[in-house]
Design an enzyme around this catalytic site. Sequence first.
Site, mmCIF file in Angstrom:
data_model
loop_
_atom_site.group_PDB
_atom_site.id
_atom_site.type_symbol
_atom_site.label_atom_id
_atom_site.label_comp_id
_atom_site.label_asym_id
_atom_site.label_seq_id
_atom_site.Cartn_x
_atom_site.Cartn_y
_atom_site.Cartn_z
ATOM 1 N N CYS A 14 35.214 4.430 -24.469
ATOM 2 C CA CYS A 14 34.198 4.651 -23.331
ATOM 3 C C CYS A 14 35.154 5.319 -22.245
ATOM 4 C CB CYS A 14 33.929 3.294 -22.844
ATOM 5 S SG CYS A 14 35.388 1.983 -22.411
ATOM 6 N N HIS A 58 0.864 -1.189 -0.090
ATOM 7 C CA HIS A 58 0.044 0.197 0.033
ATOM 8 C C HIS A 58 0.763 1.247 -0.148
ATOM 9 C CE1 HIS A 58 -2.044 3.322 1.882
ATOM 10 N NE2 HIS A 58 -3.148 2.731 1.270
#
Length: 800
Positions: free
Chosen positions: A750, A419
Site C-alpha cells: 500500500c 426539496h
Amino acid sequence: MAPSTLTLRFDEMGRESVPLVGGKNASLGEMVRNLRGQGIDVPDGFATTSSAYWKFVDANGLRDTIARTLRDLGTGNLTLAQGGAEIRGAFLRADWPRDVADAIVAAYRALNAKLNRRDTDVAVRSSATAEDLPEASFAGQQESYLNIRGEAALLDACRRCFASLFTDRAIIYRNINKFDHLKVALSVGVQMMVRSDLAGAGVAFSIDTETGFDKVVVINAAWGLGESVVKGTVDPDEYHVFKPLLSDTALTPIVEKKRGGKATKMVYAAADTPTRTVPTSRQERETFVMSDAEILTLGRWTCTIEGHYGRPMDIEWAKDGQSGKLFIVQARPETVQSRRDPGVFKSYRVTSKGRLLAKGLSVGSAVVSGRVCLIESVRDIDRFVDGAILVTANTDPDWVPVMKRAAAIVTNHGGRTSHAAIVSRELGLPAIVGAGDATHVLHGEQEITVSCAEGDEGFIYEGKAAVEVRQLDLSAVPKTRTHVMLNLANPAAAYRWWRLPADGVGLARMEFVVSNHIKVHPMALVRFDTLKNEQAKAAIADLTRGYPSRTDYFVDRLALGLARIAAAPHPQPVIIRMSDFKTNEYANLLGGREFEPEEENPMLGFRGASRYYSPRYRDGFALECRAILKLRREMGFKNVVVMIPFCRSTKEADQVLAVMAENGLKRGEDGLQVYVMCEIPSNVVLAKKFAERFDGFSIGSNDLTQLTLGVDRDSAELAQLFDEQDDAVKWMISNVIQEAHSAGAKVGLCGQAPSDHPEFAEFLVQCGIDSISVSPDSFVAVKNRVASAEAAMAKTRVGR
C-alpha cells in the site's frame, strides 16, 4: 373500469391506473393490492379520477377561462403571478357538480365505515396526470393538505388541490416541458392520516442519493409530520442500512446513524389551521427518532418495494404515535442516480483553498466557485443573477425557476431528501444543505467555493479554490491477475468509489475515524473519572451524551465509521489497520495529554503493536477490538481483515495476538484473518516466522524505505536520498514476497509509488506480489500499468 368512474378505492387501482389517477395514487394502489400481503402497511384511502376533474372543469366553464388566461400570459398581457392567480381564483369560486361531490362524500363515508370512525382525519394530496403521457412526472408541483376532517372540509381541500394544478411553478414546469395545459388532469388522493405528529416521519431511498451506491437504504427521520422533512425546514436524523445483509435477522447491518438537529416539528392544530410548527423538546433533539428495530424494518420494506417495482425507489414513511406502527404513505421511482451513465466517473480534488466559512451536507460530488447571491424570500427571486451561487434559508417548488439558473445552491436547513437536495440532484448542481448559518456568515457578491467532493460533508471556502478534475472511463478497465485495491480512510467518502472495479480495500486507516469521528482518546473514556482537565471532561461528556456508557460511544462510532468502508466493496476483503497514531498525535485527541509520554522521536517510539499489550493502552486497544467484533459479528461484515502495524518482533506478535483473543478476536475463528504491516527490516529478516503467526503481509513502503536506508522521510535535507526504488529497498520487497509465498502467506503493498512510477508497478508484478493498494483517483492508471506489466511478462515467457 368505466371511463366515467369518479372515485376509486386504493385496492381498485394499480400501475395501470396512471392515466386515471396519476403516478402517486396509482403507486399507492399498487402497494395496497400487492405488498400488504408481504407485511407492508399502507394506510387506506381512495382517489378521485381524471373524469371527476374534467367534470368539475366543464360544469364551471373553466376550459375557456384557462385557455384565455394562458393566451394573455403568452402575449405578455398578464404576468405569471396575475395569470396563475386568475385561474386559481376561478377554480376556488367554482361549484361542485352534484354527482362528483356525492361520489367524493360517498367514498369518504365508506372509508369512515371501514375504519369504524366518524370524520376520519385524512391527508389530501394532488396527483397530476397526462392521459396521453402516462410516464410524465409532475412531482412537487401541486399542493397537499394534512389533517382534514369532515365532508365539507374534504370537498374544500379537493377544490384547492384542483386549483393547485395552476400554481405559478406548475405552469412554468409544463411550459418548459411543452405539456398542453388542457391535456393535464388532476387526481386527488385521500388517505387516512398516520398520527406521526405524535411520533415521527420521513423519507427513504433504496439507493444512496449522492453516489448511486445501490447496496444501501438511506433513511431521513424527524419528529412530527413528514412535510417538514420533504420541504427541508428541519435537519433530520440520517440512517443507512446495508441491503445485502438484511435477510439475516440475527444481524444489525446499520452502517450510519447521524443525529440531526430536529429543532422543530409539524403537529396537529385547530380545525381552521389543521397543522402548525412548534419547537421540539431538548430530549427530542438529543434522541434518535427511530429505534434500530424500526430502522431495520423500514430497510426491509424498502427493499421489498424496490424488488416489486424493479427499480430504485423514493419512499415516504410515517410512524403512528397511537399504535406504534410504521406505514408507507408514498412511493415513486428514483429519477437521478438510476439514470446516470455508470461507465463514466468524474472526480474532483481540492488542492488549495481559502478559510472555511460554513459546512453542511453535500449534494453531488462537484466543486464550484462563484459569487454569492443571497436571497431571503421567494418574493425577491427577481434579484437573482444568472450563474451565481444561490444562498437562502430553504427552498420549495416556487424556487425552481431561479434554482435552474444557479451554479450551486446553499441552504441553512434541510437534509438529503429535502426539496433543495432533490432539485439540485435533478439539475446536476452541487449543493450544501443544512449549513446552519450560511445566510448569516455569507454576503452578497462574496466570492466563495462550494465543495461537495470531500465526502458526506460539504464545505464552503473563502475565495476561489484550486481544483483538480479527473474523468475516469470505467468501461475499458482491464482484468489483472494482481489484485488492485484501494486505500481508504474517510468513511464519508467511501461510497463515492463503489463503481471502481477494485478488488477490495487494501488499507483502511482506523486512526482517521478516531480523529475525525470520535475525537476522544480511548483511555480518556476508560478512565473518565480520573481526568484532571475539566474543559476536556466537559467536551467528552457532551459528545458521549445519550450513550449507555462513555466507552460505548467509542465502540459504536468506530464500528459505524468502519462499516461504511467495509460496505462499499462488499463482499471483497477490507483490510483494517488497527490504530497507528504516534504519541504526539494521540496526545492531540480530547483528554489525550494525560495518557501519552513525551518522546524525542515518536516515529520510532511508543506506536503500533507495542501499545496494544502495554498497561498504558491495553484497555484502549480492547475498545478497538470490541468495535471490530461488533463490525464482524453484529453487523455481519465478515469481509473485514485485521492488520497489525509496526510489529517489531515475533514475541511482540504473540503478545498482541493473545490480547486480541482475550477480546474475542481469535485468528482463524469465524473466518478471521490477521495481517501484519511489513515496514521494519525485522519483518523481512524473519518473514517465515511472522508468516507462521499472520495470514498475510502488507508492505508499508514509506516506513520500510525509511528504516532500510536510515533516512528520516520528513527531512528536507535528506529528501534526495529517500527512494522507494533503491536497490536495498527493492531487495527487501522481493525477499519478503518470496519468503511469505513459500510459507503460504499473501503479500500486498500500500503506497503511492506504483501510481507515481510505472516501472515500480512493473517490478512488483515481476516479483509476483498478490495485491497493490492505491488511492482511488490513481486506480485506473495503476490497473492499466499492472495489466501492461503482466502482458509483457506473458510475452517474455512465450518468447522463451
